[in-house]
Scaffold this motif. Structure first.
Motif, mmCIF file in Angstrom:
data_model
loop_
_atom_site.group_PDB
_atom_site.id
_atom_site.type_symbol
_atom_site.label_atom_id
_atom_site.label_comp_id
_atom_site.label_asym_id
_atom_site.label_seq_id
_atom_site.Cartn_x
_atom_site.Cartn_y
_atom_site.Cartn_z
ATOM 1 N N ASN A 151 0.863 -1.168 0.000
ATOM 2 C CA ASN A 151 0.000 0.000 0.000
ATOM 3 C C ASN A 151 0.907 1.227 0.000
ATOM 4 O O ASN A 151 1.633 1.491 0.953
ATOM 5 C CB ASN A 151 -0.908 0.008 1.239
ATOM 6 N N PHE A 152 0.883 1.982 -1.103
ATOM 7 C CA PHE A 152 1.780 3.114 -1.270
ATOM 8 C C PHE A 152 0.974 4.417 -1.400
ATOM 9 O O PHE A 152 -0.192 4.410 -1.796
ATOM 10 C CB PHE A 152 2.652 2.950 -2.519
ATOM 11 N N PHE A 153 1.642 5.505 -1.077
ATOM 12 C CA PHE A 153 1.111 6.856 -1.275
ATOM 13 C C PHE A 153 -0.260 7.021 -0.605
ATOM 14 O O PHE A 153 -1.234 7.481 -1.218
ATOM 15 C CB PHE A 153 1.009 7.186 -2.771
ATOM 16 N N ASN A 154 -0.315 6.601 0.679
ATOM 17 C CA ASN A 154 -1.542 6.768 1.481
ATOM 18 C C ASN A 154 -2.789 6.159 0.814
ATOM 19 O O ASN A 154 -3.869 6.726 0.832
ATOM 20 C CB ASN A 154 -1.794 8.251 1.766
ATOM 21 N N GLY A 155 -2.592 4.988 0.228
ATOM 22 C CA GLY A 155 -3.718 4.272 -0.356
ATOM 23 C C GLY A 155 -3.988 4.552 -1.804
ATOM 24 O O GLY A 155 -4.912 3.954 -2.381
ATOM 25 N N LEU A 156 -3.194 5.431 -2.451
ATOM 26 C CA LEU A 156 -3.422 5.705 -3.872
ATOM 27 C C LEU A 156 -3.052 4.505 -4.727
ATOM 28 O O LEU A 156 -3.613 4.316 -5.810
ATOM 29 C CB LEU A 156 -2.615 6.935 -4.285
ATOM 30 N N LEU A 157 -2.106 3.694 -4.261
ATOM 31 C CA LEU A 157 -1.672 2.517 -5.018
ATOM 32 C C LEU A 157 -1.520 1.363 -4.032
ATOM 33 O O LEU A 157 -0.786 1.447 -3.053
ATOM 34 C CB LEU A 157 -0.346 2.797 -5.720
ATOM 35 N N GLY A 158 -2.234 0.302 -4.269
ATOM 36 C CA GLY A 158 -2.162 -0.853 -3.379
ATOM 37 C C GLY A 158 -2.568 -2.106 -4.098
ATOM 38 O O GLY A 158 -3.199 -2.084 -5.165
ATOM 39 N N GLY A 159 -2.199 -3.253 -3.528
ATOM 40 C CA GLY A 159 -2.544 -4.518 -4.158
ATOM 41 C C GLY A 159 -1.845 -5.675 -3.504
ATOM 42 O O GLY A 159 -1.186 -5.554 -2.479
ATOM 43 N N THR A 160 -1.971 -6.821 -4.145
ATOM 44 C CA THR A 160 -1.389 -8.071 -3.657
ATOM 45 C C THR A 160 -0.810 -8.844 -4.826
ATOM 46 O O THR A 160 -1.419 -8.921 -5.909
ATOM 47 C CB THR A 160 -2.452 -8.933 -2.962
ATOM 48 N N VAL A 161 0.359 -9.402 -4.622
ATOM 49 C CA VAL A 161 1.004 -10.290 -5.598
ATOM 50 C C VAL A 161 1.171 -11.639 -4.923
ATOM 51 O O VAL A 161 1.762 -11.722 -3.842
ATOM 52 C CB VAL A 161 2.352 -9.740 -6.067
ATOM 53 N N GLU A 162 0.635 -12.691 -5.550
ATOM 54 C CA GLU A 162 0.740 -14.024 -4.967
ATOM 55 C C GLU A 162 1.286 -15.007 -5.980
ATOM 56 O O GLU A 162 1.132 -14.831 -7.167
ATOM 57 C CB GLU A 162 -0.640 -14.514 -4.492
#
Length: 370
Positions: A359-370
């Motif tokens: 989660n980067f830039f206070n929620g502007l960019l987020g996700g999951t890699v599995e």
């Protein structure tokens, strides 16, 4: 609550009444309880028919599609050549009934006892009970009733399942090292299903419809269908967090024993483990204010399935056709309907997982890699 729903097809509908009760409270400062009970009564007047394929007399749908949109005179010569032509969409409304009376109860309760600092005991139980009586009546306007001088099928279904859980929980502080939470317990599940069927034909008087079973000359009590099994489980789980939740560890184990298998194959162990590292809490990322969350995790787990018939591990028998003895008398015979398979065991699946949550830039960019 009460519902009275009229069906799309004439003479059909659903009437249902229900009651629900929720209670909860504190018995003492350390003892709390919660309970929930719901009960329903249902009367369903259906138009299911026999089936929706295979012939014009199987259901009202097929009759409406395949039969003529008018009623033939009783002396029409084509009726003598084909009895199925007597079954029309109108006949399904006047000469067919499908009534189901259903009673159901669902209940659950739990009791929590905080018996020591950090320790709690939870007893949880619940169950479902279903009782259904369903009767199908075919009068002479329906081909099945005409061919059998009235035909009635009655089924009685009783189904129930119960669950009991006993759990001990612990939440503790390991000081500067971290925190711990643990659970240990025993659970028990009991499932029961029984369906009885009676088929009747050749009625002396047909005016009673679904209530005229006693007027049938021929009554056949079919072999009941039954399915019962139990599941006993022992389980444990430990959650550890170190250095202000920078490192997370979860360990679980569950031992399940199912009555579906023979005693030698009844038990199986299902462990799992997971580790997570909150990288964003490391000192080398202190200046990276744009990193709100960065977590690396790996895990392993083993699950099991017991989705087999409860009686697949033993021989099953069914009544076969009659046969004659040397004196010409009729005798009933039974044959094996299911071969015993003592090699059946739990179906197990092992899974491995690795992932990265960000989660980067206070929620502007987020996700999951599995």
């Amino acid at each position: 609550d009460y519902k009275d729903i009229k069906g799309i097809v004439k003479e059909t509908g659903l009437k249902q009444g229900g009651l629900r009760l929720n209670l909860g409270g504190n018995l003492t400062q350390k003892l709390t309880f919660n309970t929930s009970i719901s009960a329903n009564l249902k009367t369903n007047n259906m138009m299911a028919g026999g089936n929706t394929k295979g012939g014009a007399t199987g259901s009202i749908t097929r009759s409406a599609i395949d039969s003529a949109p008018f009623e033939m005179p009783p002396d029409d010569p084509t009726l003598a050549q084909n009895d199925e032509l007597r079954t029309t969409a109108l006949a399904w409304l006047t000469d067919y009934a499908d009534l189901a009376d259903e009673k159901s109860i669902r209940a659950s309760a739990d009791l929590t006892w905080n018996f020591a600092k950090g320790f709690s005991y939870v007893m949880r139980t619940g169950g479902n009970i279903l009782m259904q009586d369903r009767t199908k009546w075919y009068d002479e306007g329906i081909w099945l009733g005409l061919n059998n001088n009235g035909y009635l099928g009655n089924s009685n279904l009783n189904s129930n399942n119960y669950t009991f859980e006993n759990l001990v929980n612990y939440n503790g502080d390991l000081g500067k090292i971290g925190k711990i939470s643990a659970t240990a317990g025993v659970t028990y599940d009991d499932y029961n299903w029984l369906n009885r069927n009676i088929l009747a034909s050749n009625f002396d008087f047909k005016g009673l419809g679904t209530k005229g079973l006693h007027m049938a000359t021929n009554q056949t009590i079919a072999s009941p269908s039954q399915s019962d099994y139990q599941l006993l489980s022992y389980l444990g789980r430990v959650n550890l967090s170190f250095l202000e939740s920078k490192y997370l560890v979860t360990l679980t184990a569950r031992a399940d024993g199912s009555s579906k298998f023979i005693p030698e194959n009844r038990w199986s162990l299902f462990p799992s483990a997971a580790v997570a590292w909150r990288i964003n809490q490391e000192e080398f990322l202190n200046d990276a204010t744009w990193v709100k969350d960065l977590k690396l995790r790996v895990g392993y787990g083993k699950t099991g399935s017991q989705s087999i018939n409860p009686y697949n591990t033993i021989y099953n028998y069914t009544q076969s056709r009659e046969y004659t003895d040397a004196n010409g008398g009729l005798n009933k015979a039974i044959t094996v309907s299911n071969l015993s398979n003592s090699d059946l065991i739990w179906e197990t699946t092992s899974a491995y997982n690795a992932g990265l949550d960000f989660n980067f830039f206070n929620g502007l960019l987020g996700g999951t890699v599995e």
